[in-house]
Design a protein around this motif. Structure first.
Motif, short mmCIF file in Angstrom:
data_model
loop_
_atom_site.label_atom_id
_atom_site.label_comp_id
_atom_site.label_asym_id
_atom_site.label_seq_id
_atom_site.Cartn_x
_atom_site.Cartn_y
_atom_site.Cartn_z
N ALA A 1 -8.16 -5.30 7.59
CA ALA A 1 -7.59 -4.37 8.56
C ALA A 1 -6.82 -5.16 9.60
CB ALA A 1 -8.69 -3.54 9.22
N ILE A 2 -5.57 -4.87 9.77
CA ILE A 2 -4.73 -5.58 10.73
C ILE A 2 -4.38 -4.63 11.85
CG2 ILE A 2 -2.54 -6.78 11.09
CD1 ILE A 2 -2.70 -7.63 8.13
N ILE A 3 -4.81 -4.97 13.05
CA ILE A 3 -4.56 -4.14 14.22
C ILE A 3 -3.34 -4.71 14.94
CG2 ILE A 3 -5.60 -3.03 16.21
CD1 ILE A 3 -7.19 -2.70 13.57
N GLY A 4 -2.23 -4.02 14.80
CA GLY A 4 -0.98 -4.49 15.38
C GLY A 4 0.09 -4.57 14.32
N ALA A 5 1.30 -4.11 14.66
CA ALA A 5 2.39 -4.10 13.69
C ALA A 5 3.62 -4.82 14.24
CB ALA A 5 2.74 -2.66 13.31
N GLY A 6 3.39 -5.75 15.16
CA GLY A 6 4.48 -6.58 15.65
C GLY A 6 4.77 -7.72 14.68
N ASN A 7 5.36 -8.79 15.19
CA ASN A 7 5.73 -9.90 14.31
C ASN A 7 4.52 -10.50 13.59
OD1 ASN A 7 8.42 -9.68 15.00
ND2 ASN A 7 8.32 -11.21 16.62
N ALA B 1 -0.87 -11.13 3.35
CA ALA B 1 -2.15 -10.73 2.76
C ALA B 1 -1.95 -9.84 1.54
CB ALA B 1 -3.01 -10.02 3.80
N THR B 2 -0.99 -8.94 1.57
CA THR B 2 -0.74 -8.11 0.39
C THR B 2 -0.16 -8.96 -0.74
OG1 THR B 2 1.40 -7.44 1.33
CG2 THR B 2 -0.45 -5.93 1.62
N THR B 3 0.69 -9.91 -0.40
CA THR B 3 1.24 -10.81 -1.41
C THR B 3 0.13 -11.61 -2.08
OG1 THR B 3 3.34 -11.01 -0.23
CG2 THR B 3 2.82 -12.75 -1.80
N ALA B 4 -0.91 -11.96 -1.30
CA ALA B 4 -2.05 -12.71 -1.84
C ALA B 4 -2.99 -11.82 -2.65
CB ALA B 4 -2.82 -13.38 -0.71
N GLY B 5 -2.75 -10.52 -2.67
CA GLY B 5 -3.56 -9.61 -3.48
C GLY B 5 -4.65 -8.88 -2.73
N HIS B 6 -4.68 -9.00 -1.41
CA HIS B 6 -5.70 -8.32 -0.63
C HIS B 6 -5.35 -6.85 -0.41
CE1 HIS B 6 -7.60 -12.13 -0.01
NE2 HIS B 6 -6.57 -12.63 0.66
N GLU B 7 -6.38 -6.07 -0.12
CA GLU B 7 -6.20 -4.66 0.20
C GLU B 7 -6.05 -4.54 1.71
OE1 GLU B 7 -9.58 -2.70 -1.42
OE2 GLU B 7 -9.11 -3.26 -3.49
N VAL B 8 -4.86 -4.18 2.17
CA VAL B 8 -4.52 -4.27 3.58
C VAL B 8 -4.30 -2.89 4.17
CG1 VAL B 8 -2.85 -5.18 5.24
CG2 VAL B 8 -3.51 -6.56 3.25
N VAL C 1 5.62 -0.71 8.62
CA VAL C 1 5.17 -2.01 8.11
C VAL C 1 4.42 -1.84 6.79
CG1 VAL C 1 3.58 -3.93 8.52
CG2 VAL C 1 5.11 -3.17 10.34
N ALA C 2 3.52 -0.87 6.75
CA ALA C 2 2.74 -0.65 5.52
C ALA C 2 3.66 -0.31 4.36
CB ALA C 2 1.73 0.47 5.74
N GLY C 3 4.65 0.51 4.59
CA GLY C 3 5.57 0.87 3.53
C GLY C 3 6.39 -0.31 3.06
N ASN C 4 6.75 -1.20 3.97
CA ASN C 4 7.57 -2.36 3.61
C ASN C 4 6.82 -3.37 2.76
OD1 ASN C 4 9.77 -1.37 5.01
ND2 ASN C 4 9.37 -2.56 6.86
N VAL C 5 5.50 -3.49 2.96
CA VAL C 5 4.75 -4.56 2.30
C VAL C 5 3.77 -4.06 1.25
CG1 VAL C 5 4.95 -5.96 4.38
CG2 VAL C 5 2.86 -4.65 4.00
N GLY C 6 3.65 -2.75 1.09
CA GLY C 6 2.72 -2.24 0.10
C GLY C 6 1.30 -2.13 0.58
N ALA C 7 1.13 -1.93 1.89
CA ALA C 7 -0.20 -1.75 2.48
C ALA C 7 -0.42 -0.27 2.78
CB ALA C 7 -0.33 -2.59 3.75
N LYS C 8 -1.56 0.04 3.37
CA LYS C 8 -1.85 1.40 3.83
C LYS C 8 -1.76 1.44 5.35
CE LYS C 8 -5.85 1.42 1.79
NZ LYS C 8 -7.20 1.84 1.29
N ALA C 9 -1.45 2.61 5.89
CA ALA C 9 -1.43 2.80 7.33
C ALA C 9 -2.59 3.69 7.73
CB ALA C 9 -0.10 3.41 7.77
#
Length: 277
Positions: free
Chosen positions: A74-80, A89-96, A109-117
């Protein structure tokens, strides 16, 4: 001796097991120590160098390419920093899962990298293995109160810079220690704060991994942070107890100051080099 590639591959093929189990398997198969995930025999060095500005492509240990280590992050924050961590983390195969003060930023951000929001920090933290605080330092205590009930390891990636970026706001302590004191029982680790956002997806220089320093008082929580750093391509370096977060925050401040004063391109990173014996 490391186990054979075929036996290691067959032991994890077709199944998802816990992160601790898979990294334990990785260490057994590659012959590396508890704190490393690179080639056996590499020793941590003892002097510090600031790596050149040009970023390099990620290097992967050939011993670990066939292993899948999955964490729920879980990543809290969508800045740089938050966006960079989400992508790495998504590139490494984690569920983000990403959450931000403005949900549209998390969705983007989630849409750009394949994560969930997620809509809230508490929602993002539910069921997570690790929660990363990638918010301004001043907002971190409030976020920590929202996520502390989830029971996840909390990684403090913040740096307590003042409004003019000319100094830290802490004195005689660290921001991480202040957070921990305000949230007893939370398994908090200082990590990722010494890494610029630009290097989260480019964790090596000249074919060698940059160092990912981490500090904390809970050994199991520190191992989770080390595993996450390693899975993203960094060499995890245990800086010690949470008291050492003071040094890590100053180290980050030094790199920030060097880039600001010298007009560098915000792509420098730290690596220890040299023999330890």
């Amino acid at each position: 001796m490391p186990a054979s590639r075929s036996s290691c591959a067959s032991s994890v093929a077709g199944s998802r097991v816990s992160t601790r189990t898979i990294w334990s398997q990785a260490r057994r198969c590659s012959g590396v120590s508890q704190r490393g995930v690179f080639e056996a025999g590499v020793t941590p060095p003892i002097y510090l160098t600031l790596e050149p500005i040009a970023p390099s492509l990620r290097t992967e240990s050939s011993n670990l390419n066939y292993l899948e280590a999955v964490m729920r992050v879980a990543i809290i924050g969508a800045g740089n920093v938050g966006a960079g961590l989400a992508e790495a983390a998504t590139t490494a195969g984690h569920e983000v899962t990403v959450v931000a003060a403005h949900q549209e930023n998390a969705v983007e951000v989630a849409g750009n990298v394949g994560a969930k929001a997620a809509a809230t920090a508490a929602e993002a933290a539910q069921g997570a293995d690790v929660v990363v605080l990638a918010v301004p330092a001043g907002a971190a205590a409030g976020v920590l109160r929202e996520v502390k009930g989830a029971g996840a390891v909390v990684v403090d990636a913040t740096n307590p810079l003042n409004d003019t970026f000319s100094d830290l706001t802490t004195g005689g302590t660290s921001h991480a220690e202040q957070l921990a004191a305000g949230a007893p029982g939370v398994k908090l680790v200082k990590a990722f704060n010494t890494v610029f956002a630009s290097r989260l997806g480019a964790p090596s220089e000249d074919g060698r991994p940059l160092d990912g320093f981490y500090a904390g008082d809970d050994d199991a929580a520190k191992q989770v942070a080390a595993d996450l750093l390693a899975s993203l391509g960094f060499r995890p370096v245990d800086a010690g107890s949470l008291r050492m977060a003071r040094s890590l925050e100053e180290l980050a401040f030094l790199n920030i100051s060097l880039n600001a004063r010298n007009g560098w391109t915000w792509q420098s990173g730290w690596r220890l080099a040299g023999p330890t014996a």
